[in-house]
Design a protein around this motif. Sequence first.
Motif, PDB file in Angstrom:
ATOM      1  N   THR A  88      19.521  44.205  24.277  1.00  0.00           N
ATOM      2  CA  THR A  88      18.062  44.275  24.323  1.00  0.00           C
ATOM      3  C   THR A  88      17.627  45.712  24.038  1.00  0.00           C
ATOM      4  OG1 THR A  88      18.213  44.613  26.727  1.00  0.00           O
ATOM      5  CG2 THR A  88      17.775  42.376  25.943  1.00  0.00           C
ATOM      6  N   ARG A  89      18.334  46.669  24.639  1.00  0.00           N
ATOM      7  CA  ARG A  89      18.094  48.087  24.356  1.00  0.00           C
ATOM      8  C   ARG A  89      19.428  48.827  24.341  1.00  0.00           C
ATOM      9  NH1 ARG A  89      14.432  51.047  28.234  1.00  0.00           N
ATOM     10  NH2 ARG A  89      15.462  49.739  29.782  1.00  0.00           N
ATOM     11  N   VAL A  90      19.404  49.997  23.711  1.00  0.00           N
ATOM     12  CA  VAL A  90      20.601  50.826  23.568  1.00  0.00           C
ATOM     13  C   VAL A  90      20.249  52.258  23.963  1.00  0.00           C
ATOM     14  CG1 VAL A  90      22.363  51.692  21.983  1.00  0.00           C
ATOM     15  CG2 VAL A  90      21.431  49.384  21.662  1.00  0.00           C
ATOM     16  N   ALA A  91      21.133  52.879  24.738  1.00  0.00           N
ATOM     17  CA  ALA A  91      21.019  54.314  25.018  1.00  0.00           C
ATOM     18  C   ALA A  91      22.101  55.034  24.227  1.00  0.00           C
ATOM     19  CB  ALA A  91      21.177  54.600  26.510  1.00  0.00           C
ATOM     20  N   VAL A  92      21.706  55.902  23.313  1.00  0.00           N
ATOM     21  CA  VAL A  92      22.659  56.688  22.528  1.00  0.00           C
ATOM     22  C   VAL A  92      22.963  57.962  23.301  1.00  0.00           C
ATOM     23  CG1 VAL A  92      23.115  57.832  20.330  1.00  0.00           C
ATOM     24  CG2 VAL A  92      21.725  55.756  20.378  1.00  0.00           C
ATOM     25  N   MET A  93      24.274  58.220  23.525  1.00  0.00           N
ATOM     26  CA  MET A  93      24.677  59.384  24.300  1.00  0.00           C
ATOM     27  C   MET A  93      25.447  60.381  23.441  1.00  0.00           C
ATOM     28  SD  MET A  93      25.800  57.918  28.055  1.00  0.00           S
ATOM     29  CE  MET A  93      25.835  59.606  28.702  1.00  0.00           C
ATOM     30  N   ASP A  94      25.302  61.652  23.792  1.00  0.00           N
ATOM     31  CA  ASP A  94      26.044  62.734  23.132  1.00  0.00           C
ATOM     32  C   ASP A  94      26.188  63.885  24.122  1.00  0.00           C
ATOM     33  OD1 ASP A  94      27.262  64.174  20.945  1.00  0.00           O
ATOM     34  OD2 ASP A  94      25.384  65.301  20.760  1.00  0.00           O
ATOM     35  N   ALA A  95      27.404  64.358  24.271  1.00  0.00           N
ATOM     36  CA  ALA A  95      27.695  65.516  25.128  1.00  0.00           C
ATOM     37  C   ALA A  95      27.125  65.359  26.528  1.00  0.00           C
ATOM     38  CB  ALA A  95      27.151  66.800  24.479  1.00  0.00           C
ATOM     39  N   GLY A  96      27.276  64.154  27.109  1.00  0.00           N
ATOM     40  CA  GLY A  96      26.868  63.928  28.486  1.00  0.00           C
ATOM     41  C   GLY A  96      25.403  63.644  28.696  1.00  0.00           C
ATOM     42  N   ARG A  97      24.628  63.646  27.634  1.00  0.00           N
ATOM     43  CA  ARG A  97      23.184  63.412  27.752  1.00  0.00           C
ATOM     44  C   ARG A  97      22.763  62.174  26.966  1.00  0.00           C
ATOM     45  NH1 ARG A  97      19.659  67.336  29.569  1.00  0.00           N
ATOM     46  NH2 ARG A  97      20.632  69.273  30.304  1.00  0.00           N
ATOM     47  N   ILE A  98      21.648  61.583  27.373  1.00  0.00           N
ATOM     48  CA  ILE A  98      21.066  60.480  26.610  1.00  0.00           C
ATOM     49  C   ILE A  98      20.123  61.071  25.575  1.00  0.00           C
ATOM     50  CG2 ILE A  98      19.489  58.522  26.732  1.00  0.00           C
ATOM     51  CD1 ILE A  98      20.767  57.774  29.373  1.00  0.00           C
ATOM     52  N   VAL A  99      20.401  60.759  24.307  1.00  0.00           N
ATOM     53  CA  VAL A  99      19.634  61.330  23.207  1.00  0.00           C
ATOM     54  C   VAL A  99      18.396  60.484  22.903  1.00  0.00           C
ATOM     55  CG1 VAL A  99      19.769  62.115  20.814  1.00  0.00           C
ATOM     56  CG2 VAL A  99      21.797  62.199  22.250  1.00  0.00           C
ATOM     57  N   GLN A 100      18.545  59.159  22.962  1.00  0.00           N
ATOM     58  CA  GLN A 100      17.420  58.263  22.711  1.00  0.00           C
ATOM     59  C   GLN A 100      17.726  56.902  23.307  1.00  0.00           C
ATOM     60  OE1 GLN A 100      16.282  57.822  18.586  1.00  0.00           O
ATOM     61  NE2 GLN A 100      14.520  56.517  19.035  1.00  0.00           N
ATOM     62  N   VAL A 101      16.694  56.258  23.862  1.00  0.00           N
ATOM     63  CA  VAL A 101      16.787  54.884  24.364  1.00  0.00           C
ATOM     64  C   VAL A 101      15.734  54.056  23.655  1.00  0.00           C
ATOM     65  CG1 VAL A 101      16.652  53.378  26.372  1.00  0.00           C
ATOM     66  CG2 VAL A 101      17.512  55.709  26.633  1.00  0.00           C
ATOM     67  N   ASN A 102      16.152  52.939  23.060  1.00  0.00           N
ATOM     68  CA  ASN A 102      15.172  52.073  22.400  1.00  0.00           C
ATOM     69  C   ASN A 102      15.832  50.751  22.050  1.00  0.00           C
ATOM     70  OD1 ASN A 102      12.688  51.297  21.191  1.00  0.00           O
ATOM     71  ND2 ASN A 102      12.345  53.433  20.577  1.00  0.00           N
ATOM     72  N   THR A 103      15.054  49.856  21.482  1.00  0.00           N
ATOM     73  CA  THR A 103      15.598  48.598  20.980  1.00  0.00           C
ATOM     74  C   THR A 103      16.447  48.888  19.748  1.00  0.00           C
ATOM     75  OG1 THR A 103      13.703  48.188  19.541  1.00  0.00           O
ATOM     76  CG2 THR A 103      13.579  47.332  21.797  1.00  0.00           C
ATOM     77  N   PRO A 104      17.386  47.995  19.405  1.00  0.00           N
ATOM     78  CA  PRO A 104      18.195  48.238  18.199  1.00  0.00           C
ATOM     79  C   PRO A 104      17.365  48.458  16.943  1.00  0.00           C
ATOM     80  CG  PRO A 104      19.180  46.494  19.507  1.00  0.00           C
ATOM     81  CD  PRO A 104      17.865  46.814  20.157  1.00  0.00           C
ATOM     82  N   ALA A 105      16.311  47.659  16.747  1.00  0.00           N
ATOM     83  CA  ALA A 105      15.491  47.794  15.541  1.00  0.00           C
ATOM     84  C   ALA A 105      14.799  49.147  15.487  1.00  0.00           C
ATOM     85  CB  ALA A 105      14.459  46.663  15.475  1.00  0.00           C
ATOM     86  N   ASN A 106      14.262  49.598  16.614  1.00  0.00           N
ATOM     87  CA  ASN A 106      13.561  50.880  16.633  1.00  0.00           C
ATOM     88  C   ASN A 106      14.515  52.064  16.501  1.00  0.00           C
ATOM     89  OD1 ASN A 106      10.958  49.888  16.769  1.00  0.00           O
ATOM     90  ND2 ASN A 106      10.931  49.829  19.000  1.00  0.00           N
ATOM     91  N   LEU A 107      15.720  51.935  17.056  1.00  0.00           N
ATOM     92  CA  LEU A 107      16.707  53.001  16.869  1.00  0.00           C
ATOM     93  C   LEU A 107      17.047  53.158  15.392  1.00  0.00           C
ATOM     94  CD1 LEU A 107      19.318  52.564  19.754  1.00  0.00           C
ATOM     95  CD2 LEU A 107      17.778  54.493  19.407  1.00  0.00           C
ATOM     96  N   TYR A 108      17.180  52.029  14.699  1.00  0.00           N
ATOM     97  CA  TYR A 108      17.559  52.077  13.285  1.00  0.00           C
ATOM     98  C   TYR A 108      16.416  52.586  12.409  1.00  0.00           C
ATOM     99  CZ  TYR A 108      19.587  50.575   8.831  1.00  0.00           C
ATOM    100  OH  TYR A 108      20.096  50.555   7.563  1.00  0.00           O
ATOM    101  N   GLU A 109      15.221  52.049  12.635  1.00  0.00           N
ATOM    102  CA  GLU A 109      14.096  52.397  11.772  1.00  0.00           C
ATOM    103  C   GLU A 109      13.391  53.684  12.172  1.00  0.00           C
ATOM    104  OE1 GLU A 109      13.598  50.981   9.051  1.00  0.00           O
ATOM    105  OE2 GLU A 109      14.522  48.991   9.215  1.00  0.00           O
ATOM    106  N   PHE A 110      13.444  54.033  13.468  1.00  0.00           N
ATOM    107  CA  PHE A 110      12.704  55.210  13.941  1.00  0.00           C
ATOM    108  C   PHE A 110      13.573  56.086  14.846  1.00  0.00           C
ATOM    109  CE2 PHE A 110       9.710  51.646  13.468  1.00  0.00           C
ATOM    110  CZ  PHE A 110       8.924  52.142  12.435  1.00  0.00           C
ATOM    111  N   PRO A 111      14.689  56.605  14.325  1.00  0.00           N
ATOM    112  CA  PRO A 111      15.499  57.529  15.128  1.00  0.00           C
ATOM    113  C   PRO A 111      14.685  58.767  15.471  1.00  0.00           C
ATOM    114  CG  PRO A 111      16.154  57.616  12.819  1.00  0.00           C
ATOM    115  CD  PRO A 111      15.187  56.485  12.936  1.00  0.00           C
ATOM    116  N   SER A 112      14.924  59.304  16.662  1.00  0.00           N
ATOM    117  CA  SER A 112      14.123  60.444  17.111  1.00  0.00           C
ATOM    118  C   SER A 112      14.627  61.768  16.561  1.00  0.00           C
ATOM    119  CB  SER A 112      14.115  60.503  18.647  1.00  0.00           C
ATOM    120  OG  SER A 112      15.441  60.669  19.134  1.00  0.00           O
TER     121      SER A 112
END
Length: 380
Positions: free
Chosen positions: A221-245
């Motif tokens: 339903t949603r994904v949290a992308v992590m890098d170096a111990g931190r959450i970089v972005q949380v969103n739905t799969p579609a929004n992560l793909y189309e609107f990366p932060s």
Amino acid sequence: MANPQRRTAKLDPWQDPAARPFVQIQKVTKTFGEVYAVDDVSLDIYQGEFFSLLGGSGCGKSTLLRILAGLEMPNAGRILIDGIDVTDMPPYARPVNMMFQSYALFPHMSVEQNIAFGLHQDRLGRAEIRERVDAMLELVKMREFRARRPDQLSGGQRQRVALARALAKHPKLLLLDEPLGALDKKLREHTQFELMTIQERVGTTFVTVTHDQEEAMTMSTRVAVMDAGRIVQVNTPANLYEFPSNRFVAEFIGSVNILEGRVSAQLDEAVRIQCAGFEQEFEVSHGDPLPSGTPVVIAIRPEKLSVHDERPLDRPNVVHGHVVDIAYLGDVSIYHLKTATGQVMRVQITHELRYSRPHYSWEDELYVSFDPCDGLVLTS
């Protein structure tokens, strides 16, 4: 004739200010020596979600999952599940169960005995244990295999037994550590949909850890992308793909072409960007004003690029190059186009007809173009 009444769109819980998070991770930090495995992470997960923690090796996702399970204690921060602070609770006292990547089935026990093991530990009555085991066997479609041992099962069947064992105790929260990592590609793809169906039927909140972006995009339903111990972005799969932060998310989720440049002019609802080595300036939609000279990148997904044999005169953003690599994947062909700047751009063409073949060959000179609304301007 009157217009039909429009349906009111139902808010997802994470969009509803009145919704209470089911799992609350509040400013959690975990260190190993001087290494920050989890660095001041806050995250809300809602009842009934299939939530994924996604990232590369060493990003902290598995550590965060183990903190939720109570297998690791944070140095700072709190964990709340269904409104109860479980930060200091041992694993067995939490309303949580965990399914490990190795499945950890008991080799000397049958399928039925593996599923019932935790229920015996909880000292449930025989009738209730049998009822729950039967329900789990039915849920994962393993009733006819109840007497078999794990070494008599396929990888996919062992995975389903491990899932049934984890769900048999009726946890409020189920944690899955790389649940499909031991399966081959085809079985993994099939099992993704099985997991989604089972999760919808039982309604349990799932939190899974994976490094496989396709797996996370398919099931979550949603994904949290992590890098170096931190959450970089949380969103739905579609929004992560189309609107990366930011650039990291754009490059981590799917394939993307990146053009580095600087803002040269601000238009009404777009910006004009000069990229080193390219004669023309690119025009990309962007709502927020950016001062001239601001360093930015343009992110364009390969499937958003249109391919032309000759330079199109009616397209604002055109790149010229020659084919250096081709990959035929059946449903699509992937072309790597080397530009005059030496940059290689990835282009994807879908095969819509049955007898479709690669349209172009090595060293063919081509032009690719994209509309202003198909590019994304990122400042970080």
